[in-house]
Design a protein around this motif. Structure first.
Motif, PDB file in Angstrom:
ATOM      1  N   VAL A 186     -50.197  18.885  48.216  1.00  0.00           N
ATOM      2  CA  VAL A 186     -50.358  17.536  47.656  1.00  0.00           C
ATOM      3  C   VAL A 186     -49.423  17.426  46.464  1.00  0.00           C
ATOM      4  O   VAL A 186     -49.417  18.294  45.589  1.00  0.00           O
ATOM      5  CB  VAL A 186     -51.813  17.297  47.178  1.00  0.00           C
ATOM      6  CG1 VAL A 186     -52.024  15.841  46.790  1.00  0.00           C
ATOM      7  CG2 VAL A 186     -52.817  17.712  48.242  1.00  0.00           C
ATOM      8  N   SER A 187     -48.626  16.379  46.432  1.00  0.00           N
ATOM      9  CA  SER A 187     -47.698  16.239  45.306  1.00  0.00           C
ATOM     10  C   SER A 187     -47.245  14.795  45.176  1.00  0.00           C
ATOM     11  O   SER A 187     -46.917  14.146  46.179  1.00  0.00           O
ATOM     12  CB  SER A 187     -46.484  17.144  45.529  1.00  0.00           C
ATOM     13  OG  SER A 187     -45.529  16.948  44.528  1.00  0.00           O
ATOM     14  N   GLN A 188     -47.238  14.303  43.943  1.00  0.00           N
ATOM     15  CA  GLN A 188     -46.706  12.971  43.708  1.00  0.00           C
ATOM     16  C   GLN A 188     -45.198  13.013  43.922  1.00  0.00           C
ATOM     17  O   GLN A 188     -44.660  12.302  44.751  1.00  0.00           O
ATOM     18  CB  GLN A 188     -47.050  12.538  42.281  1.00  0.00           C
ATOM     19  CG  GLN A 188     -46.748  11.087  41.937  1.00  0.00           C
ATOM     20  CD  GLN A 188     -45.283  10.780  41.754  1.00  0.00           C
ATOM     21  OE1 GLN A 188     -44.744   9.912  42.467  1.00  0.00           O
ATOM     22  NE2 GLN A 188     -44.605  11.448  40.861  1.00  0.00           N
ATOM     23  N   ALA A 221     -51.626  22.756  45.334  1.00  0.00           N
ATOM     24  CA  ALA A 221     -51.004  21.703  44.512  1.00  0.00           C
ATOM     25  C   ALA A 221     -51.101  22.103  43.050  1.00  0.00           C
ATOM     26  O   ALA A 221     -51.643  23.174  42.726  1.00  0.00           O
ATOM     27  CB  ALA A 221     -51.738  20.379  44.748  1.00  0.00           C
ATOM     28  N   CYS A 222     -50.596  21.259  42.178  1.00  0.00           N
ATOM     29  CA  CYS A 222     -50.632  21.536  40.740  1.00  0.00           C
ATOM     30  C   CYS A 222     -51.267  20.360  40.000  1.00  0.00           C
ATOM     31  O   CYS A 222     -51.117  19.202  40.412  1.00  0.00           O
ATOM     32  CB  CYS A 222     -49.213  21.672  40.187  1.00  0.00           C
ATOM     33  SG  CYS A 222     -48.398  23.145  40.741  1.00  0.00           S
ATOM     34  N   GLY A 223     -51.870  20.660  38.877  1.00  0.00           N
ATOM     35  CA  GLY A 223     -52.356  19.633  37.947  1.00  0.00           C
ATOM     36  C   GLY A 223     -53.229  18.595  38.617  1.00  0.00           C
ATOM     37  O   GLY A 223     -54.175  18.903  39.354  1.00  0.00           O
ATOM     38  N   THR A 224     -52.889  17.342  38.375  1.00  0.00           N
ATOM     39  CA  THR A 224     -53.659  16.231  38.915  1.00  0.00           C
ATOM     40  C   THR A 224     -53.737  16.280  40.439  1.00  0.00           C
ATOM     41  O   THR A 224     -54.795  16.016  41.026  1.00  0.00           O
ATOM     42  CB  THR A 224     -52.995  14.910  38.439  1.00  0.00           C
ATOM     43  OG1 THR A 224     -53.183  14.846  37.030  1.00  0.00           O
ATOM     44  CG2 THR A 224     -53.596  13.697  39.086  1.00  0.00           C
ATOM     45  N   ALA A 225     -52.640  16.621  41.063  1.00  0.00           N
ATOM     46  CA  ALA A 225     -52.627  16.669  42.529  1.00  0.00           C
ATOM     47  C   ALA A 225     -53.586  17.749  43.033  1.00  0.00           C
ATOM     48  O   ALA A 225     -54.234  17.581  44.078  1.00  0.00           O
ATOM     49  CB  ALA A 225     -51.207  16.934  43.019  1.00  0.00           C
ATOM     50  N   LEU A 226     -53.701  18.837  42.288  1.00  0.00           N
ATOM     51  CA  LEU A 226     -54.663  19.884  42.673  1.00  0.00           C
ATOM     52  C   LEU A 226     -56.087  19.327  42.574  1.00  0.00           C
ATOM     53  O   LEU A 226     -56.921  19.581  43.437  1.00  0.00           O
ATOM     54  CB  LEU A 226     -54.502  21.123  41.778  1.00  0.00           C
ATOM     55  CG  LEU A 226     -55.529  22.231  42.030  1.00  0.00           C
ATOM     56  CD1 LEU A 226     -55.387  22.817  43.439  1.00  0.00           C
ATOM     57  CD2 LEU A 226     -55.405  23.352  40.999  1.00  0.00           C
ATOM     58  N   LEU A 228     -48.017  10.728  33.008  1.00  0.00           N
ATOM     59  CA  LEU A 228     -49.447  10.919  33.234  1.00  0.00           C
ATOM     60  C   LEU A 228     -49.795  10.329  34.580  1.00  0.00           C
ATOM     61  O   LEU A 228     -49.683   9.126  34.772  1.00  0.00           O
ATOM     62  CB  LEU A 228     -50.273  10.191  32.166  1.00  0.00           C
ATOM     63  CG  LEU A 228     -50.238  10.706  30.726  1.00  0.00           C
ATOM     64  CD1 LEU A 228     -50.374  12.186  30.667  1.00  0.00           C
ATOM     65  CD2 LEU A 228     -49.083  10.211  29.947  1.00  0.00           C
ATOM     66  N   SER A 229     -50.188  11.173  35.492  1.00  0.00           N
ATOM     67  CA  SER A 229     -50.432  10.699  36.844  1.00  0.00           C
ATOM     68  C   SER A 229     -51.796  10.023  36.933  1.00  0.00           C
ATOM     69  O   SER A 229     -52.814  10.611  36.595  1.00  0.00           O
ATOM     70  CB  SER A 229     -50.369  11.914  37.770  1.00  0.00           C
ATOM     71  OG  SER A 229     -50.493  11.504  39.087  1.00  0.00           O
ATOM     72  N   THR A 230     -51.813   8.769  37.347  1.00  0.00           N
ATOM     73  CA  THR A 230     -53.083   8.045  37.481  1.00  0.00           C
ATOM     74  C   THR A 230     -53.219   7.475  38.897  1.00  0.00           C
ATOM     75  O   THR A 230     -54.033   7.938  39.681  1.00  0.00           O
ATOM     76  CB  THR A 230     -53.190   6.900  36.447  1.00  0.00           C
ATOM     77  OG1 THR A 230     -52.036   6.045  36.577  1.00  0.00           O
ATOM     78  CG2 THR A 230     -53.293   7.434  35.038  1.00  0.00           C
ATOM     79  N   LYS A 259     -56.540  15.171  27.463  1.00  0.00           N
ATOM     80  CA  LYS A 259     -55.768  16.116  26.630  1.00  0.00           C
ATOM     81  C   LYS A 259     -54.271  15.818  26.686  1.00  0.00           C
ATOM     82  O   LYS A 259     -53.577  15.904  25.684  1.00  0.00           O
ATOM     83  CB  LYS A 259     -56.111  17.569  26.972  1.00  0.00           C
ATOM     84  CG  LYS A 259     -55.511  18.147  28.222  1.00  0.00           C
ATOM     85  CD  LYS A 259     -55.891  19.613  28.406  1.00  0.00           C
ATOM     86  CE  LYS A 259     -57.180  19.781  29.147  1.00  0.00           C
ATOM     87  NZ  LYS A 259     -57.395  21.003  29.855  1.00  0.00           N
ATOM     88  N   GLU A 260     -53.776  15.433  27.873  1.00  0.00           N
ATOM     89  CA  GLU A 260     -52.337  15.196  28.022  1.00  0.00           C
ATOM     90  C   GLU A 260     -51.826  14.066  27.141  1.00  0.00           C
ATOM     91  O   GLU A 260     -50.712  14.108  26.651  1.00  0.00           O
ATOM     92  CB  GLU A 260     -52.016  14.770  29.463  1.00  0.00           C
ATOM     93  CG  GLU A 260     -51.892  15.865  30.457  1.00  0.00           C
ATOM     94  CD  GLU A 260     -51.489  15.315  31.817  1.00  0.00           C
ATOM     95  OE1 GLU A 260     -50.491  15.773  32.359  1.00  0.00           O
ATOM     96  OE2 GLU A 260     -52.192  14.420  32.346  1.00  0.00           O
ATOM     97  N   VAL A 261     -52.655  13.017  27.008  1.00  0.00           N
ATOM     98  CA  VAL A 261     -52.116  11.831  26.336  1.00  0.00           C
ATOM     99  C   VAL A 261     -52.653  11.651  24.916  1.00  0.00           C
ATOM    100  O   VAL A 261     -51.970  11.080  24.075  1.00  0.00           O
ATOM    101  CB  VAL A 261     -52.311  10.570  27.212  1.00  0.00           C
ATOM    102  CG1 VAL A 261     -53.766  10.174  27.312  1.00  0.00           C
ATOM    103  CG2 VAL A 261     -51.467   9.409  26.743  1.00  0.00           C
TER     104      VAL A 261
HETATM  105  O1  M6R Z   1     -45.464  15.742  41.242  1.00  0.00           O
HETATM  106  P1  M6R Z   1     -46.685  16.578  41.409  1.00  0.00           P
HETATM  107  O2  M6R Z   1     -47.868  15.793  41.868  1.00  0.00           O
HETATM  108  O3  M6R Z   1     -46.475  17.784  42.283  1.00  0.00           O
HETATM  109  O4  M6R Z   1     -47.029  17.098  39.953  1.00  0.00           O
HETATM  110  C1  M6R Z   1     -48.091  17.981  39.735  1.00  0.00           C
HETATM  111  C2  M6R Z   1     -48.425  18.072  38.275  1.00  0.00           C
HETATM  112  O5  M6R Z   1     -47.344  18.549  37.543  1.00  0.00           O
HETATM  113  C3  M6R Z   1     -48.850  16.713  37.695  1.00  0.00           C
HETATM  114  O6  M6R Z   1     -49.931  16.189  38.398  1.00  0.00           O
HETATM  115  C4  M6R Z   1     -49.227  16.867  36.213  1.00  0.00           C
HETATM  116  O7  M6R Z   1     -50.419  17.590  36.092  1.00  0.00           O
HETATM  117  C5  M6R Z   1     -49.294  15.504  35.542  1.00  0.00           C
HETATM  118  N1  M6R Z   1     -48.790  15.604  34.219  1.00  0.00           N
HETATM  119  C6  M6R Z   1     -50.658  14.963  35.473  1.00  0.00           C
HETATM  120  O8  M6R Z   1     -50.790  13.820  34.689  1.00  0.00           O
END
Ligand code: M6R
Length: 596
Positions: free
Chosen positions: A345-347, A298-303, A398-400, A480-482
């Motif tokens: 995992v991905s939003q 996964a990437c970012g928050t999902a990771l 911003l994924s919460t 950091k993102e926000v």
């Molecule tokens: O849609 P996804 O969950 O695959 O996206 C993964 C990341 O790009 C996402 O979580 C990103 O890190 C957000 N900006 C976190 O707030």
């Protein structure tokens, strides 16, 4: 990246297109643009910046038509200028195109078209599509054939809205970027996602890879749609889905920003996750049990949620899960093999690197299980099995709430793996109650005060061990993102291997403690940083004299981190407000990174 909207019907659809673009701004907001077909003319309007406060009636009263397209841009090829904004036109102004995705072979295509006399105005990859269609129209019998032929020459990804000055037609097409058709009475909508038009249409068709939809007027004069495969031209029977969530769900519900609205929804998200069907969980658990090796990609928050999941499955189920960042996966994917399971995992379900991971896994004969939040997303359709996470529509970049929904789904999977689904459901309901306490008014006040105190700091750190390691990363990512404060998360065990060198007087360190044997170790870490002058913020199930600021979390055993993170999400939000930043528009970020 980038959002597209389209309207085809019997009334002026420009208002709906503008509304749709405002809803899609989370996908990019460098610039935006509109095109309308009216009286065999194509009208174009483009602006730099966000569409947010644009008022169609006031700012552009005579602009509209019964066939319209719009675009909100996150720049990839070519700077943020009005010329590079979509829609893009063919040389003769006949074809207008909006595009989300990347034309990878645009340089070759552009060179070939220039040789044939086409004149380009922008530096974008998208403009080649308009010229390519114009070129194809010279030999093909109609616009549909010309579009199909042009799309076959494009390498890369696309979700497109195409209008033609000479025909009463709107064409949508997709490959590796999302596109949804909305169906209402005698009118149709196109959107990068459902909320773009949900107010007007709740019957939808999620276009599949390499599908194209042609909106036109049938013999009776009524609006009709034809779905077809781009390559073969064969008609496809559309699968119409009725969307049950209301347009309101995708609105801010009275809050100033989606970020706060979505954070406050988290108890409900956890309760919905607890209600996930046992059978669905057991089928996914069976895939995990059967696998020879398990990866989470996964990437970012999902990771980060995946990292939490990997610790949880190791601790509770004795299953080794290897987390890999999807962006780094291509250096390992040649080692995938039959018998492996890749949990993605991905939003959004549209993250390009994650979709690439699915392709690599399948190529090697491995299976893919997706934890994904968007129904009908590319990931959901590409995976061998998917479980819909229960965050609902997450609009904020911003994924919460998606994070805690993913953590909670790993908890449910862990429960199912041990034959304890009912027990885990009960535990999750306690998590929901614990979050309810954290988001109480008096706590929000406490976090606001903390944000005020921290808003001027240049650096901030997070520390966690085992199940809370992911939270140390995620809390700092959110901050950091926000708020643009430099924030880094570390594993407690790594502290002495370098990060401790960063500790200086008054630097804030957020310490996440888990109610297990690791608590003593993380408290020791807290002492080590405090001895060097750090301001220690403890986010824990029990207070300790080492904490100068204590944020209490109910003891929820292995699920404590799911509630604990909420404090730091709120802190990130209030830090942004303290710094007079707009949490709705984090610089350079967009929801759904659909390009590698
Ligand atoms: O849609 P996804 O969950 O695959 O996206 C993964 C990341 O790009 C996402 O979580 C990103 O890190 C957000 N900006 C976190 O707030």
């Amino acid at each position: 990246m980038c959002g597209i909207v389209g309207y085809f019907g019997s009334k002026d659809g420009m208002g709906a297109v503008v509304e749709g673009l405002k809803r899609l701004e989370y996908r990019g907001y460098d610039s935006w643009g509109l095109a309308a077909r009216t009286d065999r003319k194509i009208l174009i309007h483009k602006e730099i910046g966000k569409i947010g406060s644009f008022n169609l009636k006031k700012d552009l009263p005579n602009f509209g038509g019964k066939i319209c397209i719009g675009h909100t841009r996150w720049a990839t090829h070519g700077g943020v200028t009005a010329i590079n904004s979509h829609p893009h036109l063919s040389c003769d102004g006949r074809i207008a195109v909006v595009h989300n995705g990347i034309v990878e072979n645009y340089q070759e295509l552009r060179a070939a078209l220039e040789k044939k006399g086409h004149k380009f105005k922008s530096q974008t990859d998208t403009e080649v599509i308009a010229h390519l269609i114009e070129q194809e129209l010279r030999t093909k019998k109609n616009i549909v054939e010309a579009v199909r032929s042009a799309l076959k020459k494009i390498e890369g990804s696309f979700a497109l809205g195409i209008i033609d000055r000479e025909n009463d037609i709107l064409i949508g097409a997709r490959y590796a970027s999302p596109l949804v058709l909305g169906i209402a009475k005698d009118e149709f909508y196109l959107g990068s996602d459902v909320p773009a038009f949900l107010k007007y249409a709740n019957q939808v068709v999620f276009l599949d890879e390499r599908e194209m939809v042609v909106l036109s007027h049938g013999k009776s004069g009524n609006a009709q749609f034809d779905l077809m495969n781009i390559d073969s031209g064969k008609k496809i029977k559309a699968k119409i889905t009725k969307i049950k969530w209301s347009a309101e769900e995708a609105e801010k519900g009275g809050h100033p920003h989606f970020m706060i609205k979505e954070m406050l929804e988290q108890p409900l998200v956890i309760r919905k996750t607890a209600a996930t069907e046992k059978e669905e969980l057991e089928k996914a658990a069976a895939l995990i049990k059967k696998a020879k090796r398990v990866f989470v990609v996964a990437c970012g928050t999902a990771l980060h949620a995946g990292i939490y999941g990997s610790y949880l499955l190791a601790k509770r189920n004795n299953i080794m899960v290897q987390p890999i960042s999807a962006g780094e996966l291509s250096y390992f994917s040649h080692l995938f093999k039959k018998g492996d399971l890749v949990i993605t995992v991905s939003q959004s379900g549209e993250t390009a690197d994650v979709l690439e991971a699915v392709r690599s896994a399948h190529k090697a004969g491995a299976k893919v299980l997706a934890l994904v939040n968007v129904l009908g997303s590319s990931l959901m359709r590409a995976a061998d099995r998917s479980i819909l996470t229960k965050a609902g529509s997450e609009i904020c970049v911003l994924s919460t709430k998606a994070y805690i929904s993913q953590q909670a789904m790993f908890a449910m999977l862990s429960g199912a793996l041990n034959g304890e689904t009912a027990k885990m459901k009960k535990s999750l309901l306690e998590v929901a109650d614990a979050i309810e306490k954290i988001i109480e008014k008096k706590n929000l006040g406490k976090i606001k005060t903390l944000a005020k105190k921290l808003s001027k700091v240049p650096n901030l750190y997070g520390l966690g061990r085992s199940l809370n390691y992911a939270n140390s990363l995620e809390s700092c990512l959110k901050i950091k993102e926000v708020s643009y404060i430099h924030a880094e998360g570390f594993a407690g065990g790594d502290l002495k291997h370098g990060p401790i060198a960063l500790i200086e007087k008054d630097v804030p360190v957020m310490v996440f403690a888990t109610p297990d044997s690791t608590e003593k170790e993380i408290v020791s870490n807290a002492m080590e940083v405090k001895a060097r002058g750090a301001f220690v913020i403890g986010i824990s199930f029990q207070n300790n004299s080492v904490y100068e600021e204590f944020l209490p979390v109910t003891d929820l055993g292995d699920l404590t981190p799911i509630a604990a993170i909420v404090y730091t999400q709120l802190l990130a939000y209030y830090l942004a407000l303290e710094k007079k930043l707009d949490p709705a528009k984090p610089t350079h970020l967009a929801n759904g990174v659909t390009v590698n």
